[in-house]
Each structure stands twice: as C-alpha cells, then as structure tokens.
Design an enzyme around this catalytic site. Structure first.
Site, PDB file in Angstrom:
ATOM      1  N   GLU A 135      47.988  40.160  33.893  1.00 22.91           N
ATOM      2  CA  GLU A 135      49.188  40.686  34.560  1.00 22.91           C
ATOM      3  C   GLU A 135      49.766  39.632  35.491  1.00 22.91           C
ATOM      4  O   GLU A 135      49.044  38.829  36.069  1.00 22.91           O
ATOM      5  CB  GLU A 135      48.860  41.983  35.316  1.00 22.91           C
ATOM      6  CG  GLU A 135      47.792  41.883  36.385  1.00 22.91           C
ATOM      7  CD  GLU A 135      48.308  41.470  37.755  1.00 22.91           C
ATOM      8  OE1 GLU A 135      49.531  41.392  37.907  1.00 22.91           O
ATOM      9  OE2 GLU A 135      47.488  41.200  38.637  1.00 22.91           O
ATOM     10  N   LEU A 137      52.177  40.557  38.026  1.00 20.95           N
ATOM     11  CA  LEU A 137      52.960  41.396  38.932  1.00 20.95           C
ATOM     12  C   LEU A 137      52.846  40.882  40.362  1.00 20.95           C
ATOM     13  O   LEU A 137      51.776  40.506  40.815  1.00 20.95           O
ATOM     14  CB  LEU A 137      52.465  42.847  38.873  1.00 20.95           C
ATOM     15  CG  LEU A 137      52.340  43.477  37.483  1.00 20.95           C
ATOM     16  CD1 LEU A 137      51.897  44.923  37.611  1.00 20.95           C
ATOM     17  CD2 LEU A 137      53.651  43.372  36.716  1.00 20.95           C
ATOM     18  N   GLU A 139      53.065  41.814  44.284  1.00 19.66           N
ATOM     19  CA  GLU A 139      53.045  42.965  45.178  1.00 19.66           C
ATOM     20  C   GLU A 139      54.372  43.057  45.917  1.00 19.66           C
ATOM     21  O   GLU A 139      54.935  42.061  46.338  1.00 19.66           O
ATOM     22  CB  GLU A 139      51.893  42.842  46.176  1.00 19.66           C
ATOM     23  CG  GLU A 139      50.533  43.029  45.540  1.00 19.66           C
ATOM     24  CD  GLU A 139      49.411  43.079  46.571  1.00 19.66           C
ATOM     25  OE1 GLU A 139      49.542  43.833  47.555  1.00 19.66           O
ATOM     26  OE2 GLU A 139      48.412  42.368  46.386  1.00 19.66           O
ATOM     27  N   GLY A 240      55.240  28.137  55.852  1.00 19.48           N
ATOM     28  CA  GLY A 240      54.864  29.189  56.781  1.00 19.48           C
ATOM     29  C   GLY A 240      53.400  29.081  57.138  1.00 19.48           C
ATOM     30  O   GLY A 240      52.843  27.992  57.249  1.00 19.48           O
ATOM     31  N   CYS A 247      45.199  37.783  45.239  1.00 13.56           N
ATOM     32  CA  CYS A 247      45.203  36.961  44.020  1.00 13.56           C
ATOM     33  C   CYS A 247      45.016  35.472  44.280  1.00 13.56           C
ATOM     34  O   CYS A 247      44.061  34.869  43.788  1.00 13.56           O
ATOM     35  CB  CYS A 247      46.497  37.197  43.243  1.00 13.56           C
ATOM     36  SG  CYS A 247      46.647  38.870  42.576  1.00 13.56           S
ATOM     37  N   LYS A 250      41.557  34.280  45.791  1.00 17.98           N
ATOM     38  CA  LYS A 250      40.457  34.589  44.872  1.00 17.98           C
ATOM     39  C   LYS A 250      40.539  33.755  43.603  1.00 17.98           C
ATOM     40  O   LYS A 250      39.515  33.228  43.121  1.00 17.98           O
ATOM     41  CB  LYS A 250      40.500  36.084  44.522  1.00 17.98           C
ATOM     42  CG  LYS A 250      39.439  36.538  43.525  1.00 17.98           C
ATOM     43  CD  LYS A 250      39.448  38.046  43.380  1.00 17.98           C
ATOM     44  CE  LYS A 250      40.670  38.568  42.655  1.00 17.98           C
ATOM     45  NZ  LYS A 250      40.632  38.283  41.200  1.00 17.98           N
ATOM     46  N   ARG A 315      44.644  41.915  52.686  1.00 20.74           N
ATOM     47  CA  ARG A 315      43.587  41.034  52.204  1.00 20.74           C
ATOM     48  C   ARG A 315      44.002  39.568  52.349  1.00 20.74           C
ATOM     49  O   ARG A 315      45.042  39.165  51.851  1.00 20.74           O
ATOM     50  CB  ARG A 315      43.244  41.357  50.745  1.00 20.74           C
ATOM     51  CG  ARG A 315      42.478  42.671  50.586  1.00 20.74           C
ATOM     52  CD  ARG A 315      42.282  43.034  49.142  1.00 20.74           C
ATOM     53  NE  ARG A 315      43.524  43.447  48.496  1.00 20.74           N
ATOM     54  CZ  ARG A 315      43.607  43.861  47.230  1.00 20.74           C
ATOM     55  NH1 ARG A 315      42.520  43.912  46.477  1.00 20.74           N
ATOM     56  NH2 ARG A 315      44.765  44.222  46.727  1.00 20.74           N
TER      57      ARG A 315
END
Length: 418
Positions: A135, A137, A139, A240, A247, A250, A315
């Site tokens: 995937e 995607l 967040e 920043g 993701c 990890k 996280r």
C-alpha cells in the site's frame, strides 16, 4: 482498505482479534482519525457491503481474496517482526475450501511471500495464490489515495491470482492510473525503496536547511530552485523537524537490516537515520540559546503533536521527542493538537497541561513552539498571541508562518533554514 473496497461494490469482512475495536467499528465508530473514513464506514455498513468480525473462520468462509493487513513492528535490531503475518497465514491453511488469493498488504521484507506461501501450504488442502500488493497510502489523505491511486503494484507469478487482482482493482483504474505487474520480491522491495527514498529526500533538504542557517541563505528560495527541476520535483522538499510516523522510520530501519543480512551496508540510509534523529530536536538548541540555558520553570506552548497534520498518529512524532527533551530540562509545557491529544495524554499523563484550543495553550507561556503544520495554525491572530504570551516569541519547527509577517508583527521568530 476494507472500507474503500466495499465502497467500490465488493463484499468485505474485516477481522481483528481486538473485540472492543470490532464492536466499535460494527457500530460505525472509527477508532482512528482519518478524514472521510468514518462516513464511508457508516454508509457501507448500512448498505451491508461491510462487516466486522473477530472470527477468522466465519470471516473467510466465502472469501475469494484474503488481505493480510497485519502489524510488522520493528524489532530491537530494526528487523521487521513477521510473527503476526506468519501466524495468521498458518491458521488460514486448514480453513481454505476453494482457490483463494492471499494478499500481503502489510509492509514486509523481501522474501515474505515465499514464507507466507510455505506457512499456508502446511495445512492447505486446496490450491491458493499469494500476491504482494504493497500500500502507498498517506495518513491524512488515505481515502483519496486509495480511491485514486497513482499506481497499483501487483507482485505475483500466479496468472490466476493476477487476473483476480485485476478484476478487484478495475473500479480504481478508470482514470488511466497504472497497474504494474512484477514478481513478488520486486513488489516487496518497491515499497521499502519508495519510503526510504522519500525519507532520504526529506533528510537531504533538512541538511540543506541547516547549512542555509550557517551561510545566510534562505531554504525557501533554494527549495523553489530545486523543485523547478523536473527530475527532482517540489514534493518532500520542505524542511522541518524531521520525519516520523509509522512508516518511514520503521521501513528505513528494516531495509537497512535486510541489507546487513545480505552483507550490504546501506550507508545512505545510515546517514538518513542519524540526521533525522538530530533533526527531531533541532529547535532545542535555539530555545536553550535564547533563554541562556535557563529553562527550568519556563512555560512553553506547543502547537501540534501528531507526526503530520490530519492524523491523530503520534508514532515517532518529532514533537514527542522535543517534549521529552524539554521535560527533562524542567520546562512546563502547555500543549494543543486538534486530534492527537488523547494519544499524547495516554503517553504523558499529567506531565503536560492540555489545552482546549490553541490560544488556551499560549496563555501565560514564555514562547510558542510549532511542531506540526496543521492548517488552523497557518494564520494566527498575532494581536491575541502578543497579549497572551509573556513575550512575542515563536519557534517554528515547520516553517509554517511567513517570516517577514511575524517579524513585522513585532515577534522574535525562529524557523529552520531561513
């Protein structure tokens, strides 16, 4: 994934071992904050295309495809933990009653499809296919990303499984989006490579921003010049406090570990991790210097706690690392986030003061610190801030505000690379 597939007309059962979560979802209550998802869950529940269950056997009895969307957390050495994926795969084998496609949706190390296939084969009495379908995607815009994907990657050597996946995703390919068919290992690696590259791009720009401060350049202008090169593009060139979330950290660790297993040092990724660890607290020396190292007893307001806007996910959020460092120095913190406060409260308890709205956090503080680029922070009421703060002072960890405007409003303003 389940809700978006149901919205495309498929009949979907989502299975989880957490009975409380399943009960919530069955009532249309979404346990995470993701824009547009809660309404979509309710609609598909009402139209009986979407169901939630704790029973693996009941949930897959009529399934032609089974998605493994399970956690693969980092172990102590950075290796992805496949215990959940392989455990479920092993349990699936005896339950299959017809040809079924098993889809690895989790982010998994190269070679996992083979291990999943072997685990299922132990108890399976019917043919089955295994597909790697990573995937992509983001967040905060996950629903939009799923409904209008820029690409769908199918990793399989099973022609029957590939046809099944093509039929499944047909409703999502109406706008000319591409479906890429490749082998399982290449599909697994593509996911890691994509996240590692984006993490590298972010980290490179943070290094450039830090250099800009040393030489007096403006990273905003440098970013415009870089992004105008079509080989580079504008996205992920905004400096920043570093990257976070579930993701990038990890997956960078996991890919580096996979390299080590193959006796290959990913030296770029090692550097990316080192730079990002420092970048998460890049504001700390600026704050310490301004207050002449006299931070115990100071009160700071923090706007933004999630690792990015439009999510409640904390996280690996840079804000969390900065909060820990400031608490260790005896700073009193008044914090606000539109969605992530409950998650932060579960972690820090009464060590923080939780505000009900942004300006409540600022009241009586010695400075404002911005850690997440939520839209509601982009146009602050400077007059109100000036009244509430002990002094007009802002540390902007996301370069969210216009530097000249903040200074014209009488604020001492610190950002990154400008």
């Amino acid at each position: 994934t389940g809700t978006c597939l149901a919205d495309a007309g498929h009949m979907v059962t989502c299975i989880d071992i957490d009975a409380n979560k399943v009960a919530q979802l069955s009532q249309g209550i979404c346990p995470i904050f993701e824009p547009d998802l809660d309404g979509m869950i309710v609609r598909n529940l009402q139209e009986k295309r979407l169901d939630f269950s704790t029973s693996l056997e009941a949930g897959i009895s009529e399934a032609s495809l089974i998605f493994l969307a399970l956690p693969t957390p980092s172990g102590a050495d950075g290796q992805a933990d496949l215990e959940a994926v392989l455990s479920v795969a092993k349990n699936l084998g005896p339950l299959l009653s017809q040809y079924t496609v098993i889809v690895d949706k989790s982010t998994v190390p190269v070679g996992t499809a083979e291990r999943v296939k072997a685990a299922i084969r132990e108890g399976a009495k019917v043919p089955f296919g295994v597909v790697s379908n990573p995937e992509f995607l983001r967040e905060g815009i996950a629903v939009a990303d799923f409904m209008k994907p820029d690409r769908i990657i199918i990793g399989s050597s099973d022609s029957q499984a590939i046809k099944c996946m093509e039929a499944l995703y047909k409703p999502f390919l109406s706008e000319g989006n591409s479906m890429l068919i490749m082998d399982e290992k290449s599909a697994e690696l593509t996911k890691y490579a994509a996240n590692a590259f984006l993490a590298t791009k972010i980290t490179f720009m943070n290094e450039i921003a830090n250099f800009c401060e040393r030489v007096g350049a403006n990273v905003d202008q440098v970013g415009l010049g870089l992004g105008a090169d079509e080989r580079i593009g504008h996205r992920f060139l905004f400096p920043g406090m570093g990257y976070g979330g579930s993701c990038f950290p990890k997956d960078v660790k996991a890919l580096r570990h996979q390299g080590e297993k193959e006796h290959l040092r990913f030296e770029i990724l090692q550097a990316v991790e080192r730079v990002n660890e420092k970048q998460r607290v890049i504001l700390l020396p600026k704050i310490q210097h301004f207050f002449n190292q006299q931070l115990p007893g100071k009160t700071l307001a923090i706007w933004g706690l999630s690792f990015k806007p439009d999510t409640d996910d904390i996280r690996e959020a840079p804000a969390i690392y900065l909060i820990e460092a400031l608490l260790d120095l005896g700073v009193v913190l008044r914090v606000y986030d539109p969605e992530a406060q409950e998650n932060v409260k579960a972690r820090f308890g009464n060590r923080l003061l939780y505000a009900k709205e942004p300006y409540d956090a600022v009241s009586g503080a010695d400075a404002l610190v911005i850690c997440t680029e939520w839209s509601i922070f982009r146009n602050p009421d400077y007059n109100r801030l000036r009244t509430l703060l002990h002094q007009p002072l802002i540390f902007d960890g996301r370069n969210l505000l216009d530097k000249e405007e903040a200074r014209d409003e009488g604020f001492t303003y610190f950002s990154i690379g400008r």
